[in-house]
Design a protein around this motif. Structure first.
Motif, PDB file in Angstrom:
ATOM      1  N   LYS A 284      70.300  29.936 -24.195  1.00  0.00           N
ATOM      2  CA  LYS A 284      69.610  29.249 -25.319  1.00  0.00           C
ATOM      3  C   LYS A 284      70.798  28.944 -26.104  1.00  0.00           C
ATOM      4  N   THR A 285      71.519  29.659 -26.700  1.00  0.00           N
ATOM      5  CA  THR A 285      72.461  29.666 -27.739  1.00  0.00           C
ATOM      6  C   THR A 285      73.581  28.939 -27.269  1.00  0.00           C
ATOM      7  N   ILE A 286      74.006  29.059 -25.891  1.00  0.00           N
ATOM      8  CA  ILE A 286      75.057  28.260 -25.355  1.00  0.00           C
ATOM      9  C   ILE A 286      74.794  26.715 -25.592  1.00  0.00           C
ATOM     10  N   VAL A 287      73.305  26.519 -25.050  1.00  0.00           N
ATOM     11  CA  VAL A 287      72.993  24.951 -25.046  1.00  0.00           C
ATOM     12  C   VAL A 287      72.739  24.589 -26.752  1.00  0.00           C
ATOM     13  N   GLU A 288      72.464  25.298 -27.639  1.00  0.00           N
ATOM     14  CA  GLU A 288      72.375  24.907 -29.009  1.00  0.00           C
ATOM     15  C   GLU A 288      73.736  24.471 -29.279  1.00  0.00           C
ATOM     16  N   GLN A 289      74.705  25.515 -28.992  1.00  0.00           N
ATOM     17  CA  GLN A 289      76.281  25.152 -29.687  1.00  0.00           C
ATOM     18  C   GLN A 289      76.940  24.330 -28.718  1.00  0.00           C
ATOM     19  N   ALA A 290      76.647  23.937 -27.620  1.00  0.00           N
ATOM     20  CA  ALA A 290      77.105  22.910 -26.865  1.00  0.00           C
ATOM     21  C   ALA A 290      76.536  21.492 -27.309  1.00  0.00           C
ATOM     22  N   VAL A 291      75.345  21.573 -27.882  1.00  0.00           N
ATOM     23  CA  VAL A 291      74.929  20.204 -28.539  1.00  0.00           C
ATOM     24  C   VAL A 291      75.677  19.891 -29.850  1.00  0.00           C
ATOM     25  N   GLN A 292      75.881  20.991 -30.612  1.00  0.00           N
ATOM     26  CA  GLN A 292      76.769  20.915 -32.005  1.00  0.00           C
ATOM     27  C   GLN A 292      77.953  20.432 -31.664  1.00  0.00           C
ATOM     28  N   VAL A 293      78.773  20.850 -30.379  1.00  0.00           N
ATOM     29  CA  VAL A 293      80.076  20.493 -30.202  1.00  0.00           C
ATOM     30  C   VAL A 293      80.014  19.046 -29.795  1.00  0.00           C
ATOM     31  N   GLU A 294      79.135  18.850 -28.959  1.00  0.00           N
ATOM     32  CA  GLU A 294      79.031  17.558 -28.441  1.00  0.00           C
ATOM     33  C   GLU A 294      78.668  16.164 -29.410  1.00  0.00           C
ATOM     34  N   LYS A 295      77.875  16.699 -30.749  1.00  0.00           N
ATOM     35  CA  LYS A 295      77.829  15.850 -31.635  1.00  0.00           C
ATOM     36  C   LYS A 295      79.015  15.292 -32.137  1.00  0.00           C
ATOM     37  N   GLU A 296      80.018  16.000 -32.109  1.00  0.00           N
ATOM     38  CA  GLU A 296      81.227  15.593 -32.576  1.00  0.00           C
ATOM     39  C   GLU A 296      82.154  14.409 -31.875  1.00  0.00           C
ATOM     40  N   PHE A 297      81.458  14.141 -30.733  1.00  0.00           N
ATOM     41  CA  PHE A 297      81.971  13.205 -29.687  1.00  0.00           C
ATOM     42  C   PHE A 297      81.133  12.123 -29.255  1.00  0.00           C
ATOM     43  N   ASP A 298      79.847  12.392 -28.855  1.00  0.00           N
ATOM     44  CA  ASP A 298      78.778  11.459 -28.300  1.00  0.00           C
ATOM     45  C   ASP A 298      77.510  11.953 -28.755  1.00  0.00           C
ATOM     46  N   SER A 299      76.756  11.605 -29.501  1.00  0.00           N
ATOM     47  CA  SER A 299      75.599  11.772 -30.179  1.00  0.00           C
ATOM     48  C   SER A 299      74.480  11.663 -28.842  1.00  0.00           C
ATOM     49  N   ASP A 300      74.729  10.576 -28.141  1.00  0.00           N
ATOM     50  CA  ASP A 300      73.712  10.408 -27.140  1.00  0.00           C
ATOM     51  C   ASP A 300      73.489  11.501 -25.888  1.00  0.00           C
ATOM     52  N   ARG A 301      74.807  11.861 -25.838  1.00  0.00           N
ATOM     53  CA  ARG A 301      74.983  12.839 -24.678  1.00  0.00           C
ATOM     54  C   ARG A 301      74.402  14.226 -25.270  1.00  0.00           C
ATOM     55  N   ALA A 302      74.799  14.773 -26.505  1.00  0.00           N
ATOM     56  CA  ALA A 302      74.021  15.668 -27.239  1.00  0.00           C
ATOM     57  C   ALA A 302      72.711  15.750 -27.393  1.00  0.00           C
ATOM     58  N   GLU A 303      72.129  14.720 -27.478  1.00  0.00           N
ATOM     59  CA  GLU A 303      70.812  14.540 -27.324  1.00  0.00           C
ATOM     60  C   GLU A 303      70.255  14.863 -25.908  1.00  0.00           C
ATOM     61  N   LYS A 304      70.837  14.501 -24.871  1.00  0.00           N
ATOM     62  CA  LYS A 304      70.409  14.839 -23.573  1.00  0.00           C
ATOM     63  C   LYS A 304      70.493  16.219 -23.222  1.00  0.00           C
ATOM     64  N   ILE A 305      71.694  16.734 -23.710  1.00  0.00           N
ATOM     65  CA  ILE A 305      71.905  18.438 -23.595  1.00  0.00           C
ATOM     66  C   ILE A 305      70.567  18.935 -24.162  1.00  0.00           C
ATOM     67  N   LEU A 306      70.226  18.717 -25.330  1.00  0.00           N
ATOM     68  CA  LEU A 306      69.141  19.192 -26.174  1.00  0.00           C
ATOM     69  C   LEU A 306      67.733  19.253 -25.309  1.00  0.00           C
ATOM     70  N   ASN A 307      67.504  17.897 -24.826  1.00  0.00           N
ATOM     71  CA  ASN A 307      66.248  17.816 -24.048  1.00  0.00           C
ATOM     72  C   ASN A 307      66.306  18.260 -22.853  1.00  0.00           C
ATOM     73  N   ASN A 308      67.353  18.576 -22.085  1.00  0.00           N
ATOM     74  CA  ASN A 308      67.343  19.183 -20.909  1.00  0.00           C
ATOM     75  C   ASN A 308      66.990  20.734 -20.934  1.00  0.00           C
ATOM     76  N   GLY A 309      67.424  21.285 -22.025  1.00  0.00           N
ATOM     77  CA  GLY A 309      67.145  22.845 -22.296  1.00  0.00           C
ATOM     78  C   GLY A 309      67.687  23.404 -21.050  1.00  0.00           C
ATOM     79  N   ILE A 310      66.785  24.493 -20.512  1.00  0.00           N
ATOM     80  CA  ILE A 310      67.302  25.418 -19.704  1.00  0.00           C
ATOM     81  C   ILE A 310      66.344  25.297 -18.408  1.00  0.00           C
ATOM     82  N   SER A 311      66.855  25.422 -17.228  1.00  0.00           N
ATOM     83  CA  SER A 311      66.309  25.399 -15.943  1.00  0.00           C
ATOM     84  C   SER A 311      65.928  26.690 -15.456  1.00  0.00           C
TER      85      SER A 311
END
Length: 368
Positions: A284-311
């Motif tokens: 969960k922390t990996i996903v959250e930090q990946a969202v923070q990193v991706e926000k620096e580049f692509d906010s739409d993709r960051a939102e997708k990462i957040l919404n995907n969560g964990i499978s």
């Protein structure tokens, strides 16, 4: 902490210690071996790297053009299972220090699929190194074994403690490493070899290319490896797991401190962890930090990462996979002996690692 040749003031006594020393690193094209090699080169050591796969196209810190590390070491292709090859390399190398990381499998799934190869590489590969040192005219000052917390088996109580917690590893990987661990003590007590054994926890950081099995690299492949991010997978049977995590730069410092300390010869140490977390919380922390990193580049993709969560998936491997529920190392002994303490901030180092994977997976055709 810095990844360059100079260390923090707390560990500055290492800065000149390895200069001009002859050092052997087995498994140097792997994750940890590669990082140790880089630090030793930065500190001025004459490093020989042995690996069974030295292909220039292999994903490894050794082959990263930006590092130019391969040109600064002597690369020898050899299998640690080949006793004659190891004797020739060690006898001719006249090494001051040997760091042994070569292994067939570093995850339980691979070990189960190839038990004999795992035992030969992870146990007999180490015995071959020890035999080469025993019969050499020039004896190393220190011979280091990379062991694992899995040698303890299922944890009872709050943590594992050296020489107090029984060694009860039962998986193929666990038992092969346990046997190597025991031979370290045997060769020290019977033949006086200056062995040092470190029982390691889960290590994270850049340049770990085991994306098929290890938690963080595998999650990075899901999140950044395709045009659209997919949810990182968590096995159902890992929901109750707890693990130690340490940043790779901290690990390298711990290893070099053990090599420096003469009183560490013949001893076994637990690695001090930086963070102890349930596996679902780590992912969960990996996903959250990946969202923070991706926000620096692509906010739409960051939102997708957040919404995907964990499978969450049911492990397809059979019942022969023995996963330990809780693993937590008491690291007071290594701190008392060397002064080692984790320096890396967990979230900052995790984001740094994620940035590496994002760049690497986005520009893979260009190398690293």
């Amino acid at each position: 902490m810095t990844t360059s040749g100079r260390l923090t003031v707390e560990y500055e006594h290492l800065n000149e210690f390895f200069d001009a020393k002859n050092v052997l690193v087995t498994g140097g094209f792997g994750f940890v071996g590669g990082h140790v090699t880089k630090r030793l080169v930065d500190l001025g050591a004459n490093v020989t790297v042995v690996d069974i796969n030295t292909d220039p196209q292999r994903d490894s810190i050794m082959n990263c053009a930006s590092m130019d590390l391969r040109s600064k070491v002597l690369v020898q292709k050899a299998d640690v299972v080949d006793v004659n090859a190891m004797k020739e390399i060690i006898h001719e190398g006249r090494f001051h220090f040997i760091f042994h990381f070569a292994a067939y499998a570093t995850v339980i799934e691979k070990a189960v699929s190839a038990p004999y190869d795992t035992i030969m590489a992870n146990t007999m590969g180490w015995v071959n190194v020890l035999e080469a040192c025993r019969t050499a005219n020039h004896k190393p000052n220190m011979i280091f074994l990379s062991s694992t917390d899995k040698v303890y088996g299922e944890m009872e109580g709050d943590s594992y403690t050296e020489h107090l917690t029984p060694l009860r590893g039962i998986g193929v990987y666990d038992s092969a490493k346990l046997a190597a661990d025991v031979f370290s003590r045997t060769y020290h007590e019977a033949f006086g070899l200056p062995t040092v054994t470190l029982r390691m926890c889960n290590i994270y950081g850049p340049y770990d290319f085991n994306m098929g099995y290890r938690l963080l690299p595998k999650a990075m492949a899901n999140i950044f490896g395709n045009s659209e991010p997919t949810a990182p997978e968590l096995y159902f049977d890992a929901i109750e797991h707890h693990r130690d995590y340490l940043y790779v730069d901290d690990l390298v410092t711990a290893i070099l401190l053990l090599a420096h300390g003469k009183k560490c010869r013949g001893e076994v140490y637990n690695l001090s962890a930086g963070t102890y977390l349930p596996t679902p919380q780590m992912l969960k922390t990996i996903v959250e930090q990946a969202v923070q990193v991706e926000k620096e580049f692509d906010s739409d993709r960051a939102e997708k990462i957040l919404n995907n969560g964990i499978s969450i998936h049911v492990r397809s491997t059979g019942a022969t996979v023995h996963a330990i529920t809780k693993q937590h190392l008491n690291g007071s002994k290594i701190e008392d002996a060397t002064g080692f303490r984790s320096q890396a901030d967990f979230l900052s180092s995790l984001r740094e690692t994620i940035r590496f994977y994002r760049n690497y997976l986005k520009t893979k055709n260009e190398g690293c």
